[in-house]
Design a protein around this motif. Structure first.
Motif, short mmCIF file in Angstrom:
data_model
loop_
_atom_site.label_atom_id
_atom_site.label_comp_id
_atom_site.label_asym_id
_atom_site.label_seq_id
_atom_site.Cartn_x
_atom_site.Cartn_y
_atom_site.Cartn_z
N ALA A 29 -7.21 17.07 -14.66
CA ALA A 29 -7.74 15.78 -15.11
C ALA A 29 -6.68 15.10 -15.96
CB ALA A 29 -9.02 16.00 -15.91
N PRO A 30 -6.56 13.79 -15.87
CA PRO A 30 -5.50 13.10 -16.60
C PRO A 30 -5.83 12.89 -18.07
CG PRO A 30 -6.80 11.50 -15.44
CD PRO A 30 -7.37 12.85 -15.06
N ASP A 31 -4.80 12.87 -18.91
CA ASP A 31 -4.97 12.32 -20.25
C ASP A 31 -5.28 10.84 -20.11
OD1 ASP A 31 -4.41 14.75 -21.46
OD2 ASP A 31 -2.26 14.31 -21.68
N MET A 32 -5.91 10.26 -21.10
CA MET A 32 -6.26 8.85 -21.01
C MET A 32 -5.00 7.99 -20.87
SD MET A 32 -8.65 6.47 -23.42
CE MET A 32 -7.38 6.12 -24.63
N GLY A 33 -4.94 7.23 -19.77
CA GLY A 33 -3.81 6.35 -19.54
C GLY A 33 -2.51 7.05 -19.22
N GLU A 34 -2.58 8.32 -18.85
CA GLU A 34 -1.36 9.11 -18.63
C GLU A 34 -0.41 8.48 -17.62
OE1 GLU A 34 -0.20 13.61 -16.97
OE2 GLU A 34 -2.28 13.13 -17.54
N HIS A 35 -0.95 7.83 -16.59
CA HIS A 35 -0.12 7.32 -15.51
C HIS A 35 -0.05 5.79 -15.47
CE1 HIS A 35 -1.84 11.26 -14.18
NE2 HIS A 35 -0.56 11.51 -14.02
N THR A 36 -0.49 5.14 -16.54
CA THR A 36 -0.57 3.67 -16.54
C THR A 36 0.77 3.02 -16.22
OG1 THR A 36 -2.38 3.71 -18.15
CG2 THR A 36 -1.17 1.63 -17.88
N ASN A 64 -7.64 16.02 -10.30
CA ASN A 64 -6.93 15.40 -9.17
C ASN A 64 -6.86 13.87 -9.27
OD1 ASN A 64 -6.09 17.62 -7.60
ND2 ASN A 64 -8.14 17.85 -6.72
N LYS A 65 -7.06 13.30 -10.46
CA LYS A 65 -7.04 11.85 -10.60
C LYS A 65 -5.84 11.39 -11.41
CE LYS A 65 -12.11 11.67 -10.53
NZ LYS A 65 -13.33 11.18 -11.22
N LEU A 66 -5.43 10.16 -11.16
CA LEU A 66 -4.42 9.50 -11.99
C LEU A 66 -5.15 8.70 -13.08
CD1 LEU A 66 -2.15 8.05 -9.14
CD2 LEU A 66 -1.95 10.26 -10.28
N GLY A 67 -4.60 8.73 -14.30
CA GLY A 67 -5.25 8.05 -15.40
C GLY A 67 -4.56 6.73 -15.75
N VAL A 68 -5.33 5.63 -15.71
CA VAL A 68 -4.81 4.30 -16.03
C VAL A 68 -5.77 3.65 -17.02
CG1 VAL A 68 -4.43 1.97 -15.11
CG2 VAL A 68 -3.60 3.96 -13.85
N THR A 69 -5.22 2.96 -18.01
CA THR A 69 -6.07 2.20 -18.93
C THR A 69 -6.07 0.73 -18.54
OG1 THR A 69 -4.20 2.02 -20.47
CG2 THR A 69 -5.83 3.75 -20.90
#
Length: 421
Positions: A390-397, A88-93
């Motif tokens: 769960a997001p891929d790393m940086g998926e939503h950056t 349930n999270k957004l992924g940002v680097t």
């Protein structure tokens, strides 16, 4: 709190089409890793908060490599461990050490209600992102800091893991077989307890911020959290001077209240009250077990260590020896507290667990199905949502920076080129 349009945007970024939860509109910036922190923010996400997980592009959350792994032919395998605590999270680097990180983090904080971090105390200050600076960016910010020993005290700068908290919080010294060495609790109870207290602290601080416009620091220590799980140990010491030692499966004074063998394994039996003891004698033994032992009718007598070992425990062992776990549970029914000791395979397939929705099945494209635990928080109007991935790393950056924070495509590209994201 964000407006409806922004909430819809962030829900779309997360790919979750679900009814809003109790925390819908709350934005959480999550700069944590491993479990003490990610679990805290995951609970908030399950309850409807928009959680933006921030990872260093060159040093991501290393639980992404923890087993078990779900393979995929055309991509990196997926860690079930990571997925379980980051749904349930957004992924940002974002590289918090980068000179350009402060501007990006500040924009996130301006739009956020909560920031959760689990670095050693002082780390965020050294990076230029400590509470005192971020509270000036957003005076309503609830800043939750989870650490081994807390933000104050002589141990505050010590590195710590879950085992550190079990060791220094007293729990390790109490656990294990009687007469044997201490044994750690068989799960990361310090990490989990700190996360749960983190959620409680965040919710209390959010309530205060909504009423006053004033944020605050939520300071959670793993050692503190473990100490509160030691039941009567503190008062046993402060009142009677007794230092609890390992007792195996026995309770310090309540009897019978422990593990017992049966034909195909073990059961927990806790028929220690006068009512439950009478019913147990009639259910598992015979009325004679009750009628012929009138001196055992009183709970205080059964609690006596010598009486228990010589008379009560042998009686219970006799009752259970030739019966299976299923037979004993069927006999006990709703009458007395008796539970089969189940391995995790039995738990996952347990009908009560199924009825409570405590195993959720999420499909990760390319990886297949992943079954994880659900949410124990049951709300009848705004139920927890556990369907998010769960997001891929940086998926939503790109979309978070562009659509949520207002960066142009060229600005995002420049941040990436410069190693900030």
């Amino acid at each position: 709190m964000i407006d409806d349009a922004t909430r819809a945007l962030l829900a779309g970024l997360g790919g979750v089409d679900a009814a809003p939860g109790s925390l819908a509109g709350v934005v959480v910036v999550d700069v944590t890793r491993v479990v003490a922190g990610p679990y805290c923010s995951m609970i908030l996400a399950d309850l409807g908060a928009t959680v933006i997980k921030v990872e260093n592009p060159g040093d991501p959350d290393y639980t992404r490599t923890f087993p078990p792994m779900l393979p995929r032919e055309d991509a990196e395998p997926l860690s079930g461990f990571f997925a379980q605590y980051n749904r349930n999270k957004l992924g940002v680097t974002l590289n918090l050490k980068s000179p350009g990180a402060a501007e990006v983090l500040d924009r996130l904080v301006e739009h956020a209600d909560v920031l959760v971090e689990n670095f050693r105390p002082g780390t965020m200050d050294r990076l230029g992102h400590g509470y005192e600076r971020l509270r000036r960016v957003n005076p309503k910010l609830v800043y939750a800091a989870l650490s081994g020993y807390g933000q104050s005290g002589p141990y505050r700068l010590r590195p710590a893991y879950d085992n550190s908290a079990q060791a220094t919080g007293g729990l390790w010294s109490m656990n294990g077989e009687a007469g044997g060495p201490p044994t750690r609790v068989g799960t990361i109870i310090g990490d989990l307890a700190a996360s749960l207290y983190g959620v409680i602290g965040v919710l209390a601080a959010l309530r205060h911020a909504e009423q006053t416009g004033e944020g605050q620091l939520v300071d959670i220590s793993q050692q503190d959290s473990v100490l509160t799980l030691t039941e009567n140990a503190v008062v046993s010491y402060t009142v009677d001077g007794v230092v609890p030692k390992p007792l195996g499966n026995q309770h310090p004074f309540v009897r019978p209240y422990e593990l017992f063998p049966c034909a195909d394994g073990f059961v927990f039996f806790g028929g220690y009250t006068d009512k439950f003891w009478r019913i147990s004698c009639e259910t598992f033994g015979s009325p004679a077990d009750w009628d012929d032992n009138p001196d055992l009718h009183g709970m205080a007598t059964r609690f006596d260590a010598e009486v228990y070992q010589e008379r009560v425990k042998p009686m219970v062992v006799r009752w259970f020896a030739d019966r299976t776990k299923a037979e004993l549970e069927a006999l006990a029914g709703d009458l007395v507290p008796l539970s089969a000791v189940k391995d995790i395979g039995e738990v996952v397939e347990d009908p009560q667990i199924a009825a409570r929705g405590m195993i959720v099945d999420n499909d990760y494209p390319g990886h297949g199905s992943l079954r994880t635990f659900g949410s124990p928080v049951k709300l009848d109007r705004t139920p927890a949502q556990t369907a998010g991935l769960a997001p891929d790393m940086g998926e939503h950056t790109d979309r978070v920076l562009g659509e949520f924070l207002g960066y142009s495509a060229d600005e995002v590209a420049a941040l990436r080129t410069g190693g900030t994201i």
